[in-house]
Design a protein around this motif. Structure first.
Motif, short mmCIF file in Angstrom:
data_model
loop_
_atom_site.label_atom_id
_atom_site.label_comp_id
_atom_site.label_asym_id
_atom_site.label_seq_id
_atom_site.Cartn_x
_atom_site.Cartn_y
_atom_site.Cartn_z
N SER A 1 -9.87 27.38 18.03
CA SER A 1 -9.66 28.98 17.87
C SER A 1 -10.80 29.75 18.53
CB SER A 1 -9.33 29.23 16.38
OG SER A 1 -9.21 30.76 16.29
N THR B 1 -12.02 33.55 18.39
CA THR B 1 -11.80 34.84 17.82
C THR B 1 -12.97 35.85 18.35
OG1 THR B 1 -13.04 34.07 15.83
CG2 THR B 1 -10.80 33.94 15.74
N GLU C 1 -3.76 35.95 21.94
CA GLU C 1 -3.15 36.89 21.16
C GLU C 1 -2.16 36.11 20.33
OE1 GLU C 1 -1.91 40.44 23.58
OE2 GLU C 1 -3.68 41.43 22.23
N TYR D 1 -1.12 35.28 17.49
CA TYR D 1 -0.52 35.78 16.32
C TYR D 1 0.78 36.53 16.54
CZ TYR D 1 -4.09 39.11 18.05
OH TYR D 1 -4.93 39.77 18.65
N TYR D 2 1.05 36.90 17.58
CA TYR D 2 2.23 37.63 18.13
C TYR D 2 3.30 36.53 18.20
CZ TYR D 2 -0.11 42.00 19.23
OH TYR D 2 -0.80 43.08 19.10
N TYR E 1 4.11 34.77 15.74
CA TYR E 1 4.71 34.85 14.36
C TYR E 1 5.11 36.48 13.99
CZ TYR E 1 5.47 34.40 9.30
OH TYR E 1 5.79 34.24 8.02
N ARG F 1 -6.64 39.27 12.56
CA ARG F 1 -5.37 39.14 12.83
C ARG F 1 -5.07 37.48 12.69
NH1 ARG F 1 -3.20 43.25 17.25
NH2 ARG F 1 -3.99 45.10 16.32
N MET F 2 -6.00 36.75 13.49
CA MET F 2 -6.11 35.23 13.50
C MET F 2 -6.25 34.58 12.04
SD MET F 2 -5.24 34.36 16.46
CE MET F 2 -5.56 32.43 16.44
N SER G 1 -0.47 32.34 7.39
CA SER G 1 1.31 32.22 7.41
C SER G 1 1.42 31.10 8.05
CB SER G 1 1.57 33.62 8.07
OG SER G 1 1.22 34.87 7.68
N ASN G 2 0.63 30.31 8.65
CA ASN G 2 1.12 28.96 9.44
C ASN G 2 -0.16 28.07 9.11
OD1 ASN G 2 3.50 30.20 11.62
ND2 ASN G 2 1.86 31.59 11.60
N ARG H 1 -4.97 36.23 9.47
CA ARG H 1 -3.72 36.29 8.78
C ARG H 1 -2.65 35.25 9.56
NH1 ARG H 1 -5.26 41.83 9.33
NH2 ARG H 1 -4.31 42.17 10.88
N PHE H 2 -2.81 35.08 10.51
CA PHE H 2 -1.80 34.22 11.24
C PHE H 2 -1.91 32.81 10.86
CE2 PHE H 2 -1.40 31.08 14.98
CZ PHE H 2 0.23 31.15 15.15
#
Length: 317
Positions: free
Chosen positions: A82, A84, A149, A151-152, A154, A191-192, A198-199, A194-195
């Motif tokens: 990852s 960031t 990007e 995170y888009y 999800y 944002r990553m 959620s995943n 949060r992504f």
């Protein structure tokens, strides 16, 4: 005098690893890893923590390769990553170098980079996403898949969004084909986070989280000089001072994108220089005159007329 350490290739040829030793520095040189790291240092200003992490990963892979060749217990390390940070901090450039590095060390077959966004993976109707995602994976096999990007992919607010299908296919490939594919997810840090929250399937498959810091004003000025040099331009002393003022002002405005914003500013400065020379030249111009970016070419930017306001860009951690 002590005998020199044997080369791994000599040991393999003899089929005997008892008491064998490996000269990691020689293996490092023969794999060409040093040239990749030198290119990183040469092509990218700053980013000391990023470069240090890349060197650490290179050392890990080199040791694992040596352990394998000596017949020691080993397991192919998880290499999904990852990246960031804010735009223009070199994430794509480092991904390209990483693909080359992994290829030189034998962890991917081809060493190419396939760069995509959500639109390349997610379809617009039922039955469209799976073939799109699988085609991207097919092209990336043997190399590195860079998802910008990420995170888009999800969209929790849209239960009918097809991004989840792409995510499931990616996760399966990252697990089942991890010896032939490395996936790098990139984007803003918050944002990553949060992504990944959620995943969790993605988080569990990412071994290396690398944060790309923003460049300092001095680093951006150095980057600008290198960009101009590659195009046979240079700043006059007054032009350099003007650009320094521009950088200090521009980074306080919304939508600042580090090196990307500087590149755009230089493109506009070259446009102004060309018009200034065309309108004022009364005699043939020398190569020197055609190569200098001067203060008026920078100070004419409308950026200086804009009031400083809180930036809307995501902060880097």
């Amino acid at each position: 005098m002590a005998a020199a350490p044997e080369r791994v290739s000599d040991i393999e040829a003899r089929g005997d690893t008892m008491g064998a030793s490996v000269d990691l520095q020689r293996e490092f040189a023969e794999a060409g890893v040093g040239s990749v790291l030198e290119e990183l240092d040469r092509d990218l200003v700053g980013l000391a923590p990023v470069k240090r992490r890349i060197r650490e990963i290179a050392a890990l892979l080199l040791v694992e390769r040596a352990r394998k060749k000596l017949g020691l217990a080993h397991e192919t390390p998880t290499l999904h990553m990852s990246f960031t940070g804010n735009p223009g901090t070199g994430k794509t450039t480092v991904a390209v170098r990483m693909a080359d590095l992994l290829h030189r060390l034998g962890y991917v077959r081809k060493g190419h980079l396939v760069s995509v966004t959500r639109d390349d993976l997610v379809g617009q109707y039922i039955g469209h996403t799976a073939p799109k995602t699988k085609e991207v994976l097919r092209k990336a096999m043997g190399g590195v898949l860079f998802i910008d990007e990420a995170y888009y992919l999800y969209r929790a607010e849209n239960e009918r969004d097809y991004g989840q299908e792409a995510i499931e296919i990616l996760l399966q490939a990252m697990e089942n084909q991890r010896e032939d594919l490395v996936v790098i997810l990139a984007g803003y840090a918050d944002r990553m986070d949060r992504f990944f929250g959620s995943n969790p399937g993605f988080r569990s498959r990412i071994a290396h989280h690398i944060d790309f810091p923003d460049y300092s004003n001095e680093e951006l000025l150095l980057i600008a000089g290198r960009m101009l040099e590659r195009q046979s331009y240079r700043l006059s002393p007054a032009g350099r001072e003007a650009l320094s003022r521009y950088i200090a002002h521009r980074r306080q405005l919304p939508h600042f994108a580090n090196a990307r914003s500087i590149r755009n500013a230089l493109d506009r400065a070259r446009l102004r220089q060309a018009n200034r020379l065309f309108e004022s030249a009364q005699q043939p111009l020398t190569a020197d005159a055609l190569s200098i970016i001067d203060a008026p070419d920078i100070l004419a930017s409308r950026v200086f007329a804009l009031p400083v306001a809180p930036s809307t860009r995501e902060p880097s951690r």
